[in-house]
Write an enzyme that holds these catalytic residues in place. Structure first.
Site, PDB file in Angstrom:
ATOM      1  N   HIS A  39     -15.183  26.829 -33.787  1.00  0.00           N
ATOM      2  CA  HIS A  39     -13.890  27.466 -33.946  1.00  0.00           C
ATOM      3  C   HIS A  39     -13.383  27.771 -32.580  1.00  0.00           C
ATOM      4  O   HIS A  39     -12.283  27.476 -32.338  1.00  0.00           O
ATOM      5  CB  HIS A  39     -13.961  28.628 -35.104  1.00  0.00           C
ATOM      6  CG  HIS A  39     -12.613  29.194 -35.278  1.00  0.00           C
ATOM      7  ND1 HIS A  39     -11.835  29.204 -36.069  1.00  0.00           N
ATOM      8  CD2 HIS A  39     -11.918  30.187 -34.377  1.00  0.00           C
ATOM      9  CE1 HIS A  39     -10.657  29.856 -36.019  1.00  0.00           C
ATOM     10  NE2 HIS A  39     -10.671  30.303 -34.987  1.00  0.00           N
ATOM     11  N   GLU A  40     -14.059  28.582 -31.694  1.00  0.00           N
ATOM     12  CA  GLU A  40     -13.760  28.765 -30.557  1.00  0.00           C
ATOM     13  C   GLU A  40     -13.493  27.565 -29.553  1.00  0.00           C
ATOM     14  O   GLU A  40     -12.528  27.649 -28.661  1.00  0.00           O
ATOM     15  CB  GLU A  40     -14.514  29.901 -29.891  1.00  0.00           C
ATOM     16  CG  GLU A  40     -14.753  31.411 -30.579  1.00  0.00           C
ATOM     17  CD  GLU A  40     -13.111  31.863 -30.673  1.00  0.00           C
ATOM     18  OE1 GLU A  40     -12.780  31.935 -29.644  1.00  0.00           O
ATOM     19  OE2 GLU A  40     -12.829  32.521 -31.729  1.00  0.00           O
ATOM     20  N   HIS A  43     -10.156  26.142 -30.264  1.00  0.00           N
ATOM     21  CA  HIS A  43      -9.196  26.925 -29.471  1.00  0.00           C
ATOM     22  C   HIS A  43      -9.250  26.393 -28.312  1.00  0.00           C
ATOM     23  O   HIS A  43      -7.954  26.231 -27.672  1.00  0.00           O
ATOM     24  CB  HIS A  43      -9.321  28.421 -29.553  1.00  0.00           C
ATOM     25  CG  HIS A  43      -8.924  28.940 -30.790  1.00  0.00           C
ATOM     26  ND1 HIS A  43      -7.764  28.959 -31.429  1.00  0.00           N
ATOM     27  CD2 HIS A  43      -9.401  30.104 -31.504  1.00  0.00           C
ATOM     28  CE1 HIS A  43      -7.778  29.761 -32.504  1.00  0.00           C
ATOM     29  NE2 HIS A  43      -8.852  30.280 -32.678  1.00  0.00           N
ATOM     30  N   GLU A 102      -4.853  29.081 -35.679  1.00  0.00           N
ATOM     31  CA  GLU A 102      -6.391  29.443 -36.591  1.00  0.00           C
ATOM     32  C   GLU A 102      -6.320  28.148 -37.542  1.00  0.00           C
ATOM     33  O   GLU A 102      -7.655  27.882 -37.657  1.00  0.00           O
ATOM     34  CB  GLU A 102      -5.878  30.589 -37.436  1.00  0.00           C
ATOM     35  CG  GLU A 102      -6.123  31.988 -36.393  1.00  0.00           C
ATOM     36  CD  GLU A 102      -7.598  31.775 -35.906  1.00  0.00           C
ATOM     37  OE1 GLU A 102      -8.649  31.698 -36.354  1.00  0.00           O
ATOM     38  OE2 GLU A 102      -7.395  32.269 -34.647  1.00  0.00           O
TER      39      GLU A 102
HETATM   40 ZN   LIG Z   1      -9.492  31.689 -33.801  1.00  0.00          ZN
END
Ligand SMILES: [Zn+2]
Length: 179
Positions: A39-40, A43, A102
């Site tokens: 997830h990071e 980003h 997100e």
């Molecule tokens: Zn996030």
């Protein structure tokens, strides 16, 4: 990985990911940690962080992140950067990502973890643990920037089937490959 009891993880503008050891009990297993990392990473690769930091005019932090990786810094510099980020968090610089960012990070992160051979279904288990933890007296810091909405869970459920092929391919024993 930073040895710190904070239950948090985030991505620096240069793409370095910072995971505090405090979040490990929540990630619970390798696939849970892969959920956070994926997830990071997403980003970072989608340039959410850089965009956001520049938006918040934290040019100095961004420059440090871009110029030198955390690994290339000495201990003192790392502490300084962490302190600045900590101060940033206090003053609201590390704002939650938008819902769109997100969703994108969840979607792309799911692909990353599947391709790396981690069961993407574990991402659901992780976010459900996060949701359960948010009811407690001291919700994890990660929750403040990553609220677990029903949409997050629902979207993951629809995306998991898409990446199961990647996961199965990644975990297929080498002997099964055609010669
Ligand atoms: Zn996030």
């Amino acid at each position: 990985m930073v040895r710190d009891p904070q239950q948090n993880a985030f991505c620096l503008p240069g793409g370095k990911i910072c995971v505090y050891t405090g979040i490990l009990p929540l990630t619970a297993n390798d696939a849970g940690l892969a959920t956070v990392m994926g997830h990071e990473m997403a980003h970072a690769t989608c340039h959410h962080g850089a965009e956001r930091v520049f938006k918040n005019n934290m040019t100095q932090v961004a420059m440090m992140g871009v110029q030198g990786s955390m690994g290339g810094m000495d201990h003192h510099q790392q502490q300084l950067l962490m302190g600045m980020l900590g101060a940033g968090a206090k003053f609201g610089v590390l704002l939650p990502f938008s819902r769109d960012h997100e969703s994108e990070a969840d979607h792309v992160g799911l692909k990353y973890m599947a391709r790396a051979g981690y069961d993407p279904r574990e991402s659901l288990a992780f976010w459900k643990r996060m949701a359960a933890h948010s009811q407690g007296q001291q919700p994890p810091e990660f929750m403040s920037t990553h609220p677990v909405h029903e949409t997050r869970i629902r979207q993951l459920e629809t995306w998991i089937p898409e990446v199961m092929d990647d996961y199965e391919h990644a975990t297929k024993p080498v002997t099964a490959e055609a010669p």
